[in-house]
Design a protein around this motif. Structure first.
Motif, PDB file in Angstrom:
ATOM      1  N   PRO A 186     -11.260   7.350 -30.751  1.00 34.51           N
ATOM      2  CA  PRO A 186     -10.031   7.040 -31.486  1.00 34.51           C
ATOM      3  C   PRO A 186     -10.286   6.087 -32.657  1.00 34.51           C
ATOM      4  CG  PRO A 186      -9.592   7.040 -29.130  1.00 34.51           C
ATOM      5  CD  PRO A 186     -11.079   7.187 -29.285  1.00 34.51           C
ATOM      6  N   GLN A 187     -11.220   5.167 -32.481  1.00 35.94           N
ATOM      7  CA  GLN A 187     -11.524   4.218 -33.547  1.00 35.94           C
ATOM      8  C   GLN A 187     -12.185   4.917 -34.742  1.00 35.94           C
ATOM      9  OE1 GLN A 187     -12.348   3.727 -30.239  1.00 35.94           O
ATOM     10  NE2 GLN A 187     -10.599   2.348 -29.887  1.00 35.94           N
ATOM     11  N   SER A 188     -13.174   5.776 -34.478  1.00 30.55           N
ATOM     12  CA  SER A 188     -13.862   6.448 -35.581  1.00 30.55           C
ATOM     13  C   SER A 188     -12.955   7.460 -36.282  1.00 30.55           C
ATOM     14  CB  SER A 188     -15.133   7.136 -35.080  1.00 30.55           C
ATOM     15  OG  SER A 188     -14.836   8.250 -34.241  1.00 30.55           O
ATOM     16  N   ALA A 189     -12.029   8.068 -35.525  1.00 32.03           N
ATOM     17  CA  ALA A 189     -11.127   9.060 -36.107  1.00 32.03           C
ATOM     18  C   ALA A 189      -9.922   8.413 -36.778  1.00 32.03           C
ATOM     19  CB  ALA A 189     -10.656  10.028 -35.025  1.00 32.03           C
ATOM     20  N   GLY A 190      -9.655   7.145 -36.482  1.00 30.84           N
ATOM     21  CA  GLY A 190      -8.502   6.473 -37.055  1.00 30.84           C
ATOM     22  C   GLY A 190      -7.193   6.878 -36.411  1.00 30.84           C
ATOM     23  N   TRP A 191      -7.267   7.226 -35.112  1.00 30.20           N
ATOM     24  CA  TRP A 191      -6.043   7.570 -34.405  1.00 30.20           C
ATOM     25  C   TRP A 191      -6.002   6.881 -33.056  1.00 30.20           C
ATOM     26  CZ3 TRP A 191      -7.488  13.438 -34.915  1.00 30.20           C
ATOM     27  CH2 TRP A 191      -8.545  13.757 -34.078  1.00 30.20           C
ATOM     28  N   PHE A 245     -14.005  12.838 -28.336  1.00 28.21           N
ATOM     29  CA  PHE A 245     -14.810  14.036 -28.125  1.00 28.21           C
ATOM     30  C   PHE A 245     -16.280  13.694 -28.302  1.00 28.21           C
ATOM     31  CE2 PHE A 245     -17.096  17.807 -29.574  1.00 28.21           C
ATOM     32  CZ  PHE A 245     -16.753  18.713 -28.567  1.00 28.21           C
ATOM     33  N   ASP A 246     -17.101  14.105 -27.338  1.00 29.98           N
ATOM     34  CA  ASP A 246     -18.551  13.928 -27.415  1.00 29.98           C
ATOM     35  C   ASP A 246     -19.224  15.241 -27.056  1.00 29.98           C
ATOM     36  OD1 ASP A 246     -19.344  10.792 -27.603  1.00 29.98           O
ATOM     37  OD2 ASP A 246     -17.449  11.050 -26.551  1.00 29.98           O
ATOM     38  N   LEU A 247     -20.405  15.443 -27.620  1.00 32.36           N
ATOM     39  CA  LEU A 247     -21.168  16.642 -27.320  1.00 32.36           C
ATOM     40  C   LEU A 247     -22.599  16.263 -27.007  1.00 32.36           C
ATOM     41  CD1 LEU A 247     -20.860  19.792 -27.297  1.00 32.36           C
ATOM     42  CD2 LEU A 247     -22.052  19.749 -29.489  1.00 32.36           C
ATOM     43  N   HIS A 248     -23.107  16.798 -25.889  1.00 34.90           N
ATOM     44  CA  HIS A 248     -24.497  16.583 -25.470  1.00 34.90           C
ATOM     45  C   HIS A 248     -25.201  17.935 -25.412  1.00 34.90           C
ATOM     46  CE1 HIS A 248     -23.750  12.409 -24.028  1.00 34.90           C
ATOM     47  NE2 HIS A 248     -22.531  12.890 -23.820  1.00 34.90           N
ATOM     48  N   ARG A 249     -26.391  18.005 -26.030  1.00 39.28           N
ATOM     49  CA  ARG A 249     -27.267  19.167 -25.848  1.00 39.28           C
ATOM     50  C   ARG A 249     -28.484  18.691 -25.069  1.00 39.28           C
ATOM     51  NH1 ARG A 249     -27.009  20.072 -31.673  1.00 39.28           N
ATOM     52  NH2 ARG A 249     -25.086  21.182 -32.150  1.00 39.28           N
ATOM     53  N   LEU A 250     -28.643  19.253 -23.880  1.00 38.47           N
ATOM     54  CA  LEU A 250     -29.663  18.766 -22.957  1.00 38.47           C
ATOM     55  C   LEU A 250     -30.714  19.836 -22.693  1.00 38.47           C
ATOM     56  CD1 LEU A 250     -27.321  17.093 -20.310  1.00 38.47           C
ATOM     57  CD2 LEU A 250     -28.367  16.033 -22.327  1.00 38.47           C
ATOM     58  N   ARG A 251     -31.963  19.383 -22.595  1.00 39.12           N
ATOM     59  CA  ARG A 251     -33.032  20.239 -22.100  1.00 39.12           C
ATOM     60  C   ARG A 251     -33.020  20.202 -20.576  1.00 39.12           C
ATOM     61  NH1 ARG A 251     -35.405  17.069 -26.180  1.00 39.12           N
ATOM     62  NH2 ARG A 251     -36.144  18.237 -28.012  1.00 39.12           N
ATOM     63  N   PRO A 252     -33.649  21.207 -19.920  1.00 37.33           N
ATOM     64  CA  PRO A 252     -33.721  21.169 -18.455  1.00 37.33           C
ATOM     65  C   PRO A 252     -34.302  19.846 -17.970  1.00 37.33           C
ATOM     66  CG  PRO A 252     -34.448  23.300 -19.255  1.00 37.33           C
ATOM     67  CD  PRO A 252     -34.253  22.448 -20.468  1.00 37.33           C
ATOM     68  N   GLY A 253     -33.621  19.227 -17.008  1.00 36.50           N
ATOM     69  CA  GLY A 253     -34.043  17.952 -16.441  1.00 36.50           C
ATOM     70  C   GLY A 253     -33.429  16.737 -17.096  1.00 36.50           C
ATOM     71  N   GLU A 254     -32.841  16.884 -18.297  1.00 33.56           N
ATOM     72  CA  GLU A 254     -32.201  15.753 -18.962  1.00 33.56           C
ATOM     73  C   GLU A 254     -30.795  15.525 -18.425  1.00 33.56           C
ATOM     74  OE1 GLU A 254     -34.477  15.806 -23.297  1.00 33.56           O
ATOM     75  OE2 GLU A 254     -32.485  16.748 -23.126  1.00 33.56           O
ATOM     76  N   THR A 255     -30.327  14.288 -18.537  1.00 33.57           N
ATOM     77  CA  THR A 255     -29.055  13.895 -17.935  1.00 33.57           C
ATOM     78  C   THR A 255     -28.144  13.254 -18.972  1.00 33.57           C
ATOM     79  OG1 THR A 255     -30.046  13.542 -15.755  1.00 33.57           O
ATOM     80  CG2 THR A 255     -27.963  12.427 -16.184  1.00 33.57           C
ATOM     81  N   ALA A 256     -26.860  13.593 -18.889  1.00 44.76           N
ATOM     82  CA  ALA A 256     -25.803  12.884 -19.598  1.00 44.76           C
ATOM     83  C   ALA A 256     -24.910  12.249 -18.543  1.00 44.76           C
ATOM     84  CB  ALA A 256     -24.990  13.827 -20.475  1.00 44.76           C
ATOM     85  N   ALA A 257     -24.467  11.014 -18.780  1.00 41.45           N
ATOM     86  CA  ALA A 257     -23.670  10.306 -17.788  1.00 41.45           C
ATOM     87  C   ALA A 257     -22.732   9.333 -18.497  1.00 41.45           C
ATOM     88  CB  ALA A 257     -24.564   9.555 -16.803  1.00 41.45           C
ATOM     89  N   GLY A 258     -21.688   8.933 -17.794  1.00 44.00           N
ATOM     90  CA  GLY A 258     -20.763   7.980 -18.385  1.00 44.00           C
ATOM     91  C   GLY A 258     -19.791   7.438 -17.367  1.00 44.00           C
ATOM     92  N   LYS A 259     -19.017   6.465 -17.809  1.00 48.82           N
ATOM     93  CA  LYS A 259     -17.925   5.892 -17.034  1.00 48.82           C
ATOM     94  C   LYS A 259     -16.639   6.098 -17.820  1.00 48.82           C
ATOM     95  CE  LYS A 259     -20.813   2.330 -14.860  1.00 48.82           C
ATOM     96  NZ  LYS A 259     -20.732   2.915 -13.500  1.00 48.82           N
ATOM     97  N   THR A 260     -15.593   6.493 -17.147  1.00 48.84           N
ATOM     98  CA  THR A 260     -14.365   6.838 -17.856  1.00 48.84           C
ATOM     99  C   THR A 260     -13.553   5.608 -18.256  1.00 48.84           C
ATOM    100  OG1 THR A 260     -13.169   7.097 -15.762  1.00 48.84           O
ATOM    101  CG2 THR A 260     -14.182   9.072 -16.701  1.00 48.84           C
TER     102      THR A 260
END
Length: 270
Positions: A20-25, A30-45
């Motif tokens: 919201p900060q970068s978009a000014g709203w 929105f985030d996008l991750h492109r991962l190779r096999p074995g790579e991980t994306a993680a987060g806390k809401t």
């Protein structure tokens, strides 16, 4: 380059990041991750809710401390329906790629609804055909307003080459229910074949002098994200190149009520 266009990084990793900060709203992330096999994306809401959309590929997912198993099936966004995961506020999540994986992380404010994390399988998703002739497009409802969530609305659309979409032009930038709802929106675009391009115009009504507060025509390439803070936002797919987009919407009320551009509404009856 248009201020409404976010170019995803090439290659792998965390390739697109909209807050919201970068978009000014206020609402949509929105985030996008492109991962190779074995790579991980993680987060806390934190104080937000999240919908993880497996745009392409397979991965092992967990959310809210629960192992959700291996999810995903399609290897192209132009084939079949996606797997997704709803993650409520105050939770953590993780996805480890089993194949090449494109993971979209759609977020909006949580409202303390106390909803559990859940897998949204392709069998759970409704599909519909909208429009006629060269305005035909194919819609998959991932997180529509009839399904549990606090703020998020998530949908994907495939527009065949030579067709228009989000058309006739419509907007949802007024908190004026029941006539219209205020919803911010992102479009994540893919093209098939990927070397193609498409177009999207984001514009507001003209004043009495013919001046528009916002009027941007954007050339879309594969992997681009377009921000729609207000106004009408139609798309056009060029001949020979099908257009996929993933929409994320959110606002003060979780409902999609739109207003068609008056001068183009005759198309609804044509």
């Amino acid at each position: 380059m248009s201020k409404l266009l976010v170019k995803a990084d090439k290659g792998h990793g965390h390739v697109a990041h909209v807050t919201p900060q970068s978009a000014g709203w206020t609402y949509v992330g929105f985030d996008l991750h492109r991962l190779r096999p074995g790579e991980t994306a993680a987060g806390k809401t934190g104080d937000r809710e999240v919908c993880l959309v497996f745009v392409t590929g397979k991965g092992k997912a967990s959310a809210s401390g629960k192992d959700l198993g291996l999810l995903g099936a399609r290897m192209s966004p132009f084939e079949g329906k996606p797997w997704s995961v709803y993650v409520p506020q105050g939770s953590d999540w993780s996805v480890t790629a089993d194949t090449e994986l494109e993971l979209a992380v759609c977020s909006a404010p949580g409202l303390g609804g106390g909803l559990p994390a859940r897998v949204i399988s392709p069998d759970d998703l409704g599909q519909e055909v909208r429009g006629k002739g060269t305005n035909t497009r194919y819609v998959t409802n991932i997180l529509p307003e009839g399904k549990p969530a606090d703020s998020l609305l998530v949908v994907e659309v495939i527009t065949p080459g030579g067709h228009t979409s989000s058309y006739p032009p419509h907007k949802h930038d007024q908190d004026n229910l029941p006539a219209e709802s205020y919803l911010e929106e992102t479009y994540y675009h893919r093209l098939n074949p990927p070397q193609g391009f498409a177009f999207q115009r984001v514009y507001t009504d003209a004043d009495r002098n013919g001046v528009r507060d916002l009027d941007e025509a954007i050339a879309i390439e594969d992997g681009d994200v377009v921000l729609v803070p207000k106004g009408y936002h139609p798309c056009a797919a060029c001949h020979g190149y099908d257009l996929y987009y993933l929409n994320v919407m959110a606002g003060p009320k979780r409902t999609w009520k739109f207003h068609n551009a008056t001068e183009h509404e005759w198309l609804m009856k044509a």
